[in-house]
Design an enzyme around this catalytic site. Sequence first.
Site, PDB file in Angstrom:
ATOM      1  N   ALA A 492       0.824  -1.206   0.003  1.00 44.67           N
ATOM      2  CA  ALA A 492      -0.005   0.154   0.152  1.00 44.67           C
ATOM      3  C   ALA A 492       0.958   1.222   0.226  1.00 44.67           C
ATOM      4  O   ALA A 492       0.568   2.070  -0.819  1.00 44.67           O
ATOM      5  CB  ALA A 492      -0.880   0.031   1.268  1.00 44.67           C
ATOM      6  N   GLU A 511      10.025   4.142   6.898  1.00 41.75           N
ATOM      7  CA  GLU A 511       9.748   2.799   7.201  1.00 41.75           C
ATOM      8  C   GLU A 511      10.554   2.523   8.552  1.00 41.75           C
ATOM      9  O   GLU A 511      11.839   2.699   8.536  1.00 41.75           O
ATOM     10  CB  GLU A 511      10.260   1.994   6.003  1.00 41.75           C
ATOM     11  CG  GLU A 511      10.405   0.507   6.415  1.00 41.75           C
ATOM     12  CD  GLU A 511       9.026  -0.043   6.790  1.00 41.75           C
ATOM     13  OE1 GLU A 511       9.046  -0.625   7.963  1.00 41.75           O
ATOM     14  OE2 GLU A 511       8.201   0.016   6.135  1.00 41.75           O
ATOM     15  N   ASN A 519       4.744  -6.156   5.463  1.00 44.68           N
ATOM     16  CA  ASN A 519       3.937  -7.780   5.577  1.00 44.68           C
ATOM     17  C   ASN A 519       3.772  -8.310   4.109  1.00 44.68           C
ATOM     18  O   ASN A 519       3.354  -9.458   4.062  1.00 44.68           O
ATOM     19  CB  ASN A 519       2.876  -7.575   6.363  1.00 44.68           C
ATOM     20  CG  ASN A 519       2.417  -8.821   7.187  1.00 44.68           C
ATOM     21  OD1 ASN A 519       3.496  -9.445   7.640  1.00 44.68           O
ATOM     22  ND2 ASN A 519       1.375  -9.392   7.098  1.00 44.68           N
ATOM     23  N   GLY A 526      -2.094 -14.390  -4.167  1.00 43.05           N
ATOM     24  CA  GLY A 526      -2.482 -13.744  -5.497  1.00 43.05           C
ATOM     25  C   GLY A 526      -3.255 -12.379  -5.281  1.00 43.05           C
ATOM     26  O   GLY A 526      -3.371 -11.996  -4.001  1.00 43.05           O
ATOM     27  N   HIS A 719      -5.578 -17.737   9.881  1.00 42.62           N
ATOM     28  CA  HIS A 719      -5.462 -18.686   8.591  1.00 42.62           C
ATOM     29  C   HIS A 719      -5.125 -19.967   8.695  1.00 42.62           C
ATOM     30  O   HIS A 719      -4.318 -20.542   9.671  1.00 42.62           O
ATOM     31  CB  HIS A 719      -3.889 -17.945   7.573  1.00 42.62           C
ATOM     32  CG  HIS A 719      -3.809 -18.486   6.314  1.00 42.62           C
ATOM     33  ND1 HIS A 719      -3.602 -19.813   5.800  1.00 42.62           N
ATOM     34  CD2 HIS A 719      -4.165 -17.736   5.340  1.00 42.62           C
ATOM     35  CE1 HIS A 719      -3.620 -19.862   4.601  1.00 42.62           C
ATOM     36  NE2 HIS A 719      -3.867 -18.756   4.243  1.00 42.62           N
ATOM     37  N   SER A 731       0.501 -21.419   1.519  1.00 43.17           N
ATOM     38  CA  SER A 731      -0.236 -20.378   0.400  1.00 43.17           C
ATOM     39  C   SER A 731      -1.719 -21.046   0.099  1.00 43.17           C
ATOM     40  O   SER A 731      -1.663 -22.370  -0.166  1.00 43.17           O
ATOM     41  CB  SER A 731       0.478 -20.104  -0.880  1.00 43.17           C
ATOM     42  OG  SER A 731      -0.409 -19.457  -1.739  1.00 43.17           O
ATOM     43  N   GLU A 732      -2.533 -20.502   0.145  1.00 42.67           N
ATOM     44  CA  GLU A 732      -3.936 -20.876  -0.460  1.00 42.67           C
ATOM     45  C   GLU A 732      -4.016 -21.306  -1.878  1.00 42.67           C
ATOM     46  O   GLU A 732      -4.815 -22.157  -2.177  1.00 42.67           O
ATOM     47  CB  GLU A 732      -5.032 -19.687  -0.220  1.00 42.67           C
ATOM     48  CG  GLU A 732      -6.385 -20.142  -0.154  1.00 42.67           C
ATOM     49  CD  GLU A 732      -7.258 -19.357   0.720  1.00 42.67           C
ATOM     50  OE1 GLU A 732      -8.475 -19.429   0.506  1.00 42.67           O
ATOM     51  OE2 GLU A 732      -6.945 -18.571   1.565  1.00 42.67           O
ATOM     52  N   ARG A 735      -3.825 -25.175  -2.162  1.00 39.19           N
ATOM     53  CA  ARG A 735      -5.284 -25.746  -2.170  1.00 39.19           C
ATOM     54  C   ARG A 735      -5.947 -25.253  -3.498  1.00 39.19           C
ATOM     55  O   ARG A 735      -6.555 -26.030  -4.154  1.00 39.19           O
ATOM     56  CB  ARG A 735      -6.027 -25.412  -0.911  1.00 39.19           C
ATOM     57  CG  ARG A 735      -5.565 -25.985   0.356  1.00 39.19           C
ATOM     58  CD  ARG A 735      -6.372 -25.690   1.445  1.00 39.19           C
ATOM     59  NE  ARG A 735      -5.928 -24.454   1.973  1.00 39.19           N
ATOM     60  CZ  ARG A 735      -6.530 -23.287   2.410  1.00 39.19           C
ATOM     61  NH1 ARG A 735      -7.970 -23.217   2.524  1.00 39.19           N
ATOM     62  NH2 ARG A 735      -6.120 -22.004   2.762  1.00 39.19           N
ATOM     63  N   ARG A 756     -11.561 -18.607   5.032  1.00 36.68           N
ATOM     64  CA  ARG A 756     -10.525 -19.261   6.176  1.00 36.68           C
ATOM     65  C   ARG A 756     -11.050 -19.567   7.188  1.00 36.68           C
ATOM     66  O   ARG A 756     -10.276 -20.421   8.136  1.00 36.68           O
ATOM     67  CB  ARG A 756      -9.472 -18.077   5.866  1.00 36.68           C
ATOM     68  CG  ARG A 756      -8.682 -18.016   4.552  1.00 36.68           C
ATOM     69  CD  ARG A 756      -7.993 -16.839   4.632  1.00 36.68           C
ATOM     70  NE  ARG A 756      -7.043 -16.652   3.534  1.00 36.68           N
ATOM     71  CZ  ARG A 756      -6.070 -15.890   3.122  1.00 36.68           C
ATOM     72  NH1 ARG A 756      -6.092 -14.816   3.803  1.00 36.68           N
ATOM     73  NH2 ARG A 756      -5.429 -16.017   2.111  1.00 36.68           N
ATOM     74  N   HIS A 859      -3.315 -14.359  11.198  1.00 43.56           N
ATOM     75  CA  HIS A 859      -3.084 -13.757   9.861  1.00 43.56           C
ATOM     76  C   HIS A 859      -3.544 -12.331   9.496  1.00 43.56           C
ATOM     77  O   HIS A 859      -2.570 -11.816   8.859  1.00 43.56           O
ATOM     78  CB  HIS A 859      -3.653 -14.830   9.047  1.00 43.56           C
ATOM     79  CG  HIS A 859      -3.087 -14.542   7.544  1.00 43.56           C
ATOM     80  ND1 HIS A 859      -1.849 -14.580   7.040  1.00 43.56           N
ATOM     81  CD2 HIS A 859      -4.053 -14.357   6.238  1.00 43.56           C
ATOM     82  CE1 HIS A 859      -1.614 -14.597   5.785  1.00 43.56           C
ATOM     83  NE2 HIS A 859      -2.978 -14.114   5.450  1.00 43.56           N
ATOM     84  N   HIS A 860      -4.458 -11.964   9.983  1.00 42.23           N
ATOM     85  CA  HIS A 860      -4.976 -10.677   9.505  1.00 42.23           C
ATOM     86  C   HIS A 860      -5.934  -9.904  10.235  1.00 42.23           C
ATOM     87  O   HIS A 860      -7.078 -10.829  10.893  1.00 42.23           O
ATOM     88  CB  HIS A 860      -5.839 -10.653   7.865  1.00 42.23           C
ATOM     89  CG  HIS A 860      -6.019  -9.642   7.270  1.00 42.23           C
ATOM     90  ND1 HIS A 860      -5.041  -9.023   6.381  1.00 42.23           N
ATOM     91  CD2 HIS A 860      -6.743  -8.693   7.487  1.00 42.23           C
ATOM     92  CE1 HIS A 860      -5.451  -7.839   5.628  1.00 42.23           C
ATOM     93  NE2 HIS A 860      -6.670  -7.615   6.264  1.00 42.23           N
ATOM     94  N   ARG A 899     -11.329 -12.069   5.881  1.00 48.49           N
ATOM     95  CA  ARG A 899     -11.090 -11.570   4.518  1.00 48.49           C
ATOM     96  C   ARG A 899     -11.008 -12.801   3.492  1.00 48.49           C
ATOM     97  O   ARG A 899     -10.484 -14.113   3.856  1.00 48.49           O
ATOM     98  CB  ARG A 899      -9.823 -11.123   4.664  1.00 48.49           C
ATOM     99  CG  ARG A 899      -9.225 -10.390   3.674  1.00 48.49           C
ATOM    100  CD  ARG A 899      -7.848  -9.693   3.740  1.00 48.49           C
ATOM    101  NE  ARG A 899      -6.700 -10.693   4.421  1.00 48.49           N
ATOM    102  CZ  ARG A 899      -5.998 -11.398   3.607  1.00 48.49           C
ATOM    103  NH1 ARG A 899      -6.248 -11.784   2.303  1.00 48.49           N
ATOM    104  NH2 ARG A 899      -5.214 -12.313   4.453  1.00 48.49           N
ATOM    105  N   GLY A 902      -6.591 -13.306  -1.227  1.00 49.49           N
ATOM    106  CA  GLY A 902      -6.197 -12.505  -2.359  1.00 49.49           C
ATOM    107  C   GLY A 902      -6.766 -11.183  -2.560  1.00 49.49           C
ATOM    108  O   GLY A 902      -6.603 -10.542  -3.230  1.00 49.49           O
TER     109      GLY A 902
END
Length: 935
Positions: A492, A511, A519, A526, A719, A731-732, A735, A756, A859-860, A899, A902
Amino acid sequence: MTSYEQILSPYTLPNGAALKNRLLMAPMTTCSGYFDGTVSQELVEYYRARAGSVGAIIVECCFIDPLGPAFPGAIGIDNDKKVAGLAKIANAIKAEGSKAILQIYHGGRMVDPLLIGGRTPVAPSALAAPREGAATPSMLSNDEVSALIAQFGDAVRRAIQAGFDGVEIHGANTYLIQQFFSPNSNQRKDEWGGSRENRARFPLAVLDITHRMARQYADDAFIIGYRFSPEELEVPGIRFDDTLFLLEKLAACGLDYLHFSIGTSLRASIINTSDPTPLIKKYVERRSQTLAQIPIMGVGGVVNMTDVQCGLDNGYDLMAVGRACIAYPDWTARIARGETLELFIDSTQQEALKIPEPLWRFSLVEAMIRDLSMTAAKFKPGVFVEKVQDDAHELTISVSLETDRLTDIELSAGPLDDVEFTSSFSEIRSRILNANTPHVDAISGATSQSEAVKKAVVKAMAKSSKARREEEGNDADAAKSYDVVVIGSGGAGLAAAIQAHDDGASVLIVEKMPTLGGNTLKASAGMNAAETRFQRARGIEDSKELFYQESLKGGHNKNNPQLLRRFVMNAPLAIEWLADRGIMLNDITTTGGMSIDRTHRPRDGSAVGGYLISGLVRNVTRRGIDVMLETSVEEILRQDGEVCGVRLLTDEQDELTIEAKNVIVATGGFSANSEMVVKYRPDLAGFVTTNHKGATGGGIALLERIGAGTVDMGEIQIHPTVEQSNSYLISESIRGGGAILVNQQGARFFNEMETRDKVSAAIIALEEKYAWIVFDEQVRAKNKAADEYIARGLVTSASSPRALAEKVGFESDVFLATLERYNDFVGRQCDEDFGRTTALRSPVNAGPFYAIQIAPGVHHTMGGVTINARTEVLDRANQPLTGAWAAGEVVGGIHGGNRIGGNAVADIIIFGILAGHHAAERANRLAISPTRRAG
């Protein structure tokens, strides 16, 4: 679609780069370089005049070695000093809106000794070219062959540094690369000659090093083309079958286009003269499916739109235009208007047409004639010595600087006897010096060491800049002023900084960590977007409305509708924004909660995070955006109710005040702040986190101190697939690529592609509180991230399912039955047990087989500060805090109660771009009317 529309519509190459149309200016010898191969200003203006309406210009062949020029006035790319001149050509072409591609070559035995100071030309074999007066060349030794391949690589690196969008490898016109493949000119008996396979090794080696240089130095949008001559008259010589053999080999290695080199685009065979069939038709009929994926370009005899259409009708995808572009610099625009052109040049128009004198006198042009300006200095020169620490050593590094560039980096103290260490130091040193910036990718397997070296260079540059300001009588500690200060350097923050800069703002990135990336570096799956051109290219029918509804459902209908709608509508624009900046997400998979493939990732299937940050950092570096690392923001300053700056604390404990019209906070979430997580979610005490250690919620606290409101702070996502020993996210996309989840007995227990939160809950509900993600070689081959898991020792593998069961302790009969039943579901595309409807891609039946033990981890954080759709930070009464903007995980409300995988990468890019744009827009308004204070 009409013929005009087909020709003039954008065309996407295999790497995702988009040409504005199917028309290119062919590479044509101008003989207009200086005696040493450097670029003349008239040559720059020649190319500038022809850029704009044409999709791309392939700049004339550039020799890669001092023994390589095949004609007088050739331009070179044989040393670093040539980069500056070539950059003028690239910049001139790109400024007008066309892609700039540079053709690279070596003349080999076609070189006249007079052009190389009387020296002897070189070639695969000591055989003179079949032309009158040709010199007999020296045969290249094995070491010299290897050196030439390396020189082609150096040429590609220089082309990238000069700003070209791609290179065309010149394997035609009987020059060196063709000489290696020809049985006429190559009669070697070693590994570089003899059989057709051996003769193909040199062009393949040149293509391989081109790819390696592009991966290291260029964006994924960097175009790689190959020009070839399909036949030779000589006996023995190259025949069409030989050419198809070579092209199939090249295609398997990856190309973005192939370029026929023949006098006229529809020429028939020069060997079998009784057959009038154009070679392009034979080519189309005989090529493999792999070769058919590579666009093919025709050239020769193209003057009018009918010529272009005829070429496309016979099988070409692209058409290169030669002499017509010399006679008509605006040729594409003319034919687009429907003009019918004659191929001639008014003798009075040389100057107006920007044709250099040597080209004006060149025979092909002469036959058409009828009578009718370095970066400004910023460093104090000197050597600056810095002490830094990597994971295991204290390093002393000497950094040499001139007024405008880095000149050397030396390891003065450290493990100097450690060969592996010094080798990786040499590589990171080379990357930094070549790029003239410390913001380069770390060396794989030596990340800590790389970051330490980069940190030393950053500190040296800062000290040198400060010394220069003091030397010039400026107050080095005086408050600096920027239009926009961006806090945080994840996706971002970097997107915001780039957009703000591109909208005319002066920008500083601050930073707190030692490196850029935040992160985002850990992102793996993706970037979700609907209705993209990459989906359309694959025949994937999707809609923004469906994307909106699935994200709303995934977020338990708690999402802020205004923000979610903006998110969905801007997602495909963000994909294109990245593509325009050389960051191609053109492979597509899916994640849990999505019913359609809309998760965009790099074409090699690698994790999206590192790839994304590498591309964004390259863009930051190119723009010269200021960066301060290891610097924390202590306070956002306000005056009269508006943001006016920030107060900083550097790693040297120096306090600085920076004046700023706008501040964009992009500091991420708080998943790594266990105290803060437990404050809002006591049930998550003891959970590991997938986040980097800088994700502590500092940006939220900064904004709260100036009155920002917050939302959804208790909405924290875990996650489901985290390797627990080192908190490494699996990574998702694994799957999404077709993997399954099984319990310790070896049985599936849930729909792997559910959201998730639901998959995590199902794992926690297991008696053992963990599960195994199981996949086969088919999944591994399409997901580069899996190779990283294997390299890190996270994966258990075996040649058969039974052997895998024995290694990890599954009940063999249960596991084998699970695979058999799941594979049956894949065949019928119907999961009768758990209702999985997506990513039933292929049966899990191709060894080796792999398993990773996983369990959920924090995770988020979906909660954060409140913003509006313009990314303005809102106070507790939902009114804008003027001059304060926010984007990314620091913001709440977008993802609701959960969330979708992706969506975070899409979030950071979409809202980062918006924040940068609106902050710059406000800065520009204030510059026009300084007394006007507006949000």
